[in-house]
Design an enzyme around this catalytic site. Structure first.
Site, PDB file in Angstrom:
ATOM      1  N   ASP A 246       0.870  -1.178   0.000  1.00 16.72           N
ATOM      2  CA  ASP A 246       0.000   0.000   0.000  1.00 16.72           C
ATOM      3  C   ASP A 246       0.906   1.227   0.000  1.00 16.72           C
ATOM      4  O   ASP A 246       1.997   1.182  -0.548  1.00 16.72           O
ATOM      5  CB  ASP A 246      -0.951  -0.024   1.204  1.00 16.72           C
ATOM      6  N   HIS A 273       2.299   2.136  -3.143  1.00 16.59           N
ATOM      7  CA  HIS A 273       1.391   3.107  -3.739  1.00 16.59           C
ATOM      8  C   HIS A 273       1.949   4.521  -3.702  1.00 16.59           C
ATOM      9  O   HIS A 273       1.229   5.463  -4.014  1.00 16.59           O
ATOM     10  CB  HIS A 273       0.028   3.049  -3.046  1.00 16.59           C
TER      11      HIS A 273
END
Length: 429
Positions: A246, A273
């Protein structure tokens, strides 16, 4: 994971390629490389079974200014609570594993290790709650075992989190480290890996340093953020390597208070991310410096995300000397993170500066919420490959003397670059 030697090589290259003067850090403290405590209060020995009681007892009885020292071996533990001015020192050759038993982390609802209407049913593995001073040092490893089957189940923490996504529920899995209402916390040299959920989450922290930290989780491990400063101030993350499933770093400011005065300097992010702000920015994010950052294969690169359900003011954010490669969205400044969100919390991004930023292809997104609340962005010596495309809406852009490439929509091409390069920042694949 990238070796320490390779990392320092990358870092030295990133620093040497910067030609402009060093910008002043936003963290208001004077931050130098941390030094481990001289005094050791306890040297626990791995038992081969469950070491929770021995480790917690050593921490509880350690005097201020000293360290609990794990020299070698594989330690297995349930949740641990740190106390003020005590350091957990995990040396090279030692690994502290988190047990995979949901009952050990359960907050009393019986939801830990289950999918439910609400999350937060698990205690973190290591918590700093209302503490001052201390931290985690050493070249050892803390492993959350997110990919190990939970006790009493064939399913892992990560598999539970992924199933919750498809079932539209909330996974109840433990964070690796939670720092809550604390001051002057330091992490130095440690490797954090395989967290079931966030690796480090911060709430109302005043003063935190992460120096030479490695964070490592698989790219498909859901919600395994690297470091998330929330409602916190005076934070420095430097000389660290982060790859996760993430956000590599996510700066947040929900209803519990603003986040400000953060320095993210000379770091290397692999998959993940990206370098994110948001999506919760209700209380405001300000005075952020991101400098000397390599984003190598992150899906998003430089990212500010929010929507009308959790929006707020994000201002005085500077990105400087940034190299990007292999990113789908190298720039993603979006006020419509959840297009179905409802509310009146308007996301407003202003005084956002990108200076000496280099990348290859991808989509470059800058999208304000409406014409009344446009993004206010300054771009100076920002250059991507000709294949990169701009998507701009409700955005006021100021272009600096060194220009932008590819040209912005409806603008002429920028001036030639001064020659600041990124090529040497990346290792051969």
């Amino acid at each position: 994971m990238t070796s320490l030697l390779r990392y320092w090589t990358l870092l030295s290259m990133a620093i040497s390629m910067a030609f402009c003067p060093v910008a002043q850090a936003k963290d208001r403290r004077i931050v130098a490389e941390p030094v481990a405590p001289r005094d050791v209060c306890a040297r626990p020995v791995a038992s081969g079974t469950n070491d929770t009681a021995a480790l917690q007892d050593a921490i509880a009885h350690c005097p201020a200014g000293a360290a609990v020292y794990l020299a070698r071996g594989e330690f297995l533990s349930g949740p641990l609570e740190m106390k003020s001015d005590v350091t957990l020192w995990i040396e090279r050759g030692a690994t502290l594993f988190a047990i995979s038993d949901p009952t050990a982390y359960d907050r009393g609802s019986g939801h830990c290790g289950r999918i439910a209407g609400k999350g937060d049913g698990c205690r973190p593995f290591i918590s700093f709650s209302k503490t001052r001073g201390g931290g985690i040092y050493g070249e050892g490893i803390i492993d959350g075992q997110g990919g190990a089957p939970m006790v009493g189940s064939a399913e892992t923490w990560w598999e539970l989190a992924r199933r919750a996504q498809t079932e539209r529920g909330n996974q109840n899995v433990p964070r690796l480290i939670q720092i809550d209402h604390a001051q002057d916390i330091t992490f130095h040299g440690i490797t954090l890996r395989n967290a079931p959920n966030f690796h480090v989450a911060m709430n109302r922290v005043e003063g935190a340093t992460f120096w030479g930290v490695t964070i490592d989780a698989p790219a498909d491990a859901r919600n395994t953020d690297g470091i998330d400063p929330g409602a916190s101030q005076d934070v420095t993350i430097t000389r660290s390597v982060i790859r996760t499933g993430d956000d590599n770093v996510a700066i947040k400011a929900g209803n519990n208070g603003p986040t400000r005065y953060v320095s993210i300097v000379d770091n290397y992010f692999s998959w993940g991310h990206g370098m994110s702000i948001g999506s919760e920015v209700n209380s405001g994010v300000s005075d952020i410096l991101v400098r000397g950052l390599i984003l190598d294969g992150t899906t998003s690169g430089l990212r500010i995300k929010s929507d009308v359900s959790r929006g707020g003011l994000v201002e005085r954010v500077t990105y400087e000397n940034v190299c990007l490669r292999g990113n789908r969205w190298p720039i993603m400044f979006d006020t419509r993170y959840d297009r179905h969100a409802q509310g009146d919390s308007i996301p407003l991004y202003r005084q956002i500066v990108l200076r000496h930023v280099r990348g290859d292809g991808g989509t470059l997104v800058m999208r304000g919420i409406d014409k009344t609340h446009p993004l206010e962005i300054t771009l100076d010596d920002v250059r991507f490959a000709d294949s990169a495309t701009w998507q701009m809406e409700n955005t006021n852009v100021t272009v600096g003397r060194s220009g932008v490439s590819p040209p912005l929509p409806s603008r002429a091409a920028g001036l030639p670059s001064r020659g600041w390069k990124c090529a040497k920042a990346f290792p051969d694949r």
